[in-house]
Design a protein around this motif. Structure first.
Motif, PDB file in Angstrom:
ATOM      1  N   PRO A   1       0.822  -1.207   0.000  1.00  0.00           N
ATOM      2  CA  PRO A   1       0.000   0.000   0.000  1.00  0.00           C
ATOM      3  C   PRO A   1       0.858   1.260   0.000  1.00  0.00           C
ATOM      4  O   PRO A   1       2.017   1.248   0.412  1.00  0.00           O
ATOM      5  N   GLY A   2       0.284   2.334  -0.478  1.00  0.00           N
ATOM      6  CA  GLY A   2       0.939   3.637  -0.483  1.00  0.00           C
ATOM      7  C   GLY A   2      -0.077   4.698  -0.143  1.00  0.00           C
ATOM      8  O   GLY A   2      -1.265   4.416   0.025  1.00  0.00           O
ATOM      9  N   VAL A   3       0.384   5.946  -0.024  1.00  0.00           N
ATOM     10  CA  VAL A   3      -0.516   7.023   0.359  1.00  0.00           C
ATOM     11  C   VAL A   3      -0.167   8.303  -0.396  1.00  0.00           C
ATOM     12  O   VAL A   3       0.998   8.551  -0.725  1.00  0.00           O
ATOM     13  N   ALA A   4      -1.190   9.063  -0.693  1.00  0.00           N
ATOM     14  CA  ALA A   4      -1.033  10.412  -1.255  1.00  0.00           C
ATOM     15  C   ALA A   4      -2.036  11.275  -0.502  1.00  0.00           C
ATOM     16  O   ALA A   4      -3.142  10.833  -0.197  1.00  0.00           O
TER      17      ALA A   4
ATOM     18  N   LEU B   1      -3.428   3.840  -1.749  1.00  0.00           N
ATOM     19  CA  LEU B   1      -3.210   3.183  -3.034  1.00  0.00           C
ATOM     20  C   LEU B   1      -2.661   1.773  -2.821  1.00  0.00           C
ATOM     21  O   LEU B   1      -1.859   1.549  -1.915  1.00  0.00           O
ATOM     22  N   VAL B   2      -3.099   0.857  -3.662  1.00  0.00           N
ATOM     23  CA  VAL B   2      -2.560  -0.504  -3.689  1.00  0.00           C
ATOM     24  C   VAL B   2      -2.316  -0.829  -5.151  1.00  0.00           C
ATOM     25  O   VAL B   2      -3.216  -0.690  -5.983  1.00  0.00           O
ATOM     26  N   ASP B   3      -1.090  -1.216  -5.454  1.00  0.00           N
ATOM     27  CA  ASP B   3      -0.698  -1.480  -6.846  1.00  0.00           C
ATOM     28  C   ASP B   3      -0.958  -0.274  -7.740  1.00  0.00           C
ATOM     29  O   ASP B   3      -1.351  -0.405  -8.892  1.00  0.00           O
ATOM     30  N   GLY B   4      -0.799   0.936  -7.185  1.00  0.00           N
ATOM     31  CA  GLY B   4      -0.971   2.159  -7.955  1.00  0.00           C
ATOM     32  C   GLY B   4      -2.409   2.580  -8.165  1.00  0.00           C
ATOM     33  O   GLY B   4      -2.676   3.589  -8.803  1.00  0.00           O
ATOM     34  N   GLU B   5      -3.358   1.833  -7.642  1.00  0.00           N
ATOM     35  CA  GLU B   5      -4.779   2.146  -7.786  1.00  0.00           C
ATOM     36  C   GLU B   5      -5.321   2.680  -6.469  1.00  0.00           C
ATOM     37  O   GLU B   5      -5.031   2.130  -5.406  1.00  0.00           O
ATOM     38  N   VAL B   6      -6.131   3.742  -6.522  1.00  0.00           N
ATOM     39  CA  VAL B   6      -6.754   4.284  -5.319  1.00  0.00           C
ATOM     40  C   VAL B   6      -7.815   3.296  -4.837  1.00  0.00           C
ATOM     41  O   VAL B   6      -8.726   2.937  -5.583  1.00  0.00           O
ATOM     42  N   VAL B   7      -7.665   2.828  -3.590  1.00  0.00           N
ATOM     43  CA  VAL B   7      -8.643   1.898  -3.033  1.00  0.00           C
ATOM     44  C   VAL B   7      -9.536   2.559  -1.995  1.00  0.00           C
ATOM     45  O   VAL B   7     -10.631   2.071  -1.723  1.00  0.00           O
ATOM     46  N   ARG B   8      -9.066   3.665  -1.402  1.00  0.00           N
ATOM     47  CA  ARG B   8      -9.878   4.387  -0.420  1.00  0.00           C
ATOM     48  C   ARG B   8      -9.469   5.849  -0.396  1.00  0.00           C
ATOM     49  O   ARG B   8      -8.301   6.172  -0.569  1.00  0.00           O
TER      50      ARG B   8
ATOM     51  N   VAL C   1      -3.120   7.894   8.119  1.00  0.00           N
ATOM     52  CA  VAL C   1      -2.149   6.924   8.655  1.00  0.00           C
ATOM     53  C   VAL C   1      -2.867   5.700   9.212  1.00  0.00           C
ATOM     54  O   VAL C   1      -2.470   4.560   8.942  1.00  0.00           O
ATOM     55  N   GLU C   2      -3.934   5.922   9.969  1.00  0.00           N
ATOM     56  CA  GLU C   2      -4.704   4.810  10.535  1.00  0.00           C
ATOM     57  C   GLU C   2      -5.210   3.883   9.431  1.00  0.00           C
ATOM     58  O   GLU C   2      -5.110   2.652   9.520  1.00  0.00           O
ATOM     59  N   THR C   3      -5.735   4.473   8.359  1.00  0.00           N
ATOM     60  CA  THR C   3      -6.270   3.693   7.246  1.00  0.00           C
ATOM     61  C   THR C   3      -5.156   2.973   6.494  1.00  0.00           C
ATOM     62  O   THR C   3      -5.316   1.816   6.086  1.00  0.00           O
ATOM     63  N   LEU C   4      -4.012   3.628   6.338  1.00  0.00           N
ATOM     64  CA  LEU C   4      -2.873   2.997   5.678  1.00  0.00           C
ATOM     65  C   LEU C   4      -2.428   1.755   6.444  1.00  0.00           C
ATOM     66  O   LEU C   4      -2.180   0.703   5.850  1.00  0.00           O
ATOM     67  N   VAL C   5      -2.370   1.857   7.767  1.00  0.00           N
ATOM     68  CA  VAL C   5      -1.985   0.698   8.584  1.00  0.00           C
ATOM     69  C   VAL C   5      -3.006  -0.423   8.425  1.00  0.00           C
ATOM     70  O   VAL C   5      -2.639  -1.596   8.280  1.00  0.00           O
ATOM     71  N   GLU C   6      -4.295  -0.092   8.410  1.00  0.00           N
ATOM     72  CA  GLU C   6      -5.332  -1.109   8.204  1.00  0.00           C
ATOM     73  C   GLU C   6      -5.111  -1.842   6.886  1.00  0.00           C
ATOM     74  O   GLU C   6      -5.213  -3.072   6.819  1.00  0.00           O
TER      75      GLU C   6
END
Length: 66
Positions: free
Chosen positions: A5-8, A17-24, A32-37
């Motif tokens: 996962p990544g974040v912008a 982002l996961v695999d370059g696609e926005v998932v949430r 940060v909380e959501t990225l950890v999830e």
């Protein structure tokens, strides 16, 4: 298998982002909380999450392993 996962973030929103696609898209303070999830999701059910002891790391007298 799910990618890393990544974040912008900006303009008060955070995108996960996961695999370059926005998932949430979430409010920036929840980014940060959501990225950890999202990062923990692939580990669930694999047994790897069972090995993690969040907030209970043990350190020796100089900060190294106990």
């Amino acid at each position: 298998m799910k990618g890393d996962p990544g974040v912008a973030s900006g303009h008060g929103k955070g995108q996960i982002l996961v695999d370059g696609e926005v998932v949430r898209t979430v409010p920036e303070p929840k980014t940060v909380e959501t990225l950890v999830e999202e990062a923990v999701k692939p580990a669930e059910g694999s047994g790897a999450a069972d090995e993690v002891s969040w907030g209970k790391a043990r350190h020796g007298p100089r900060g190294g392993p106990a």
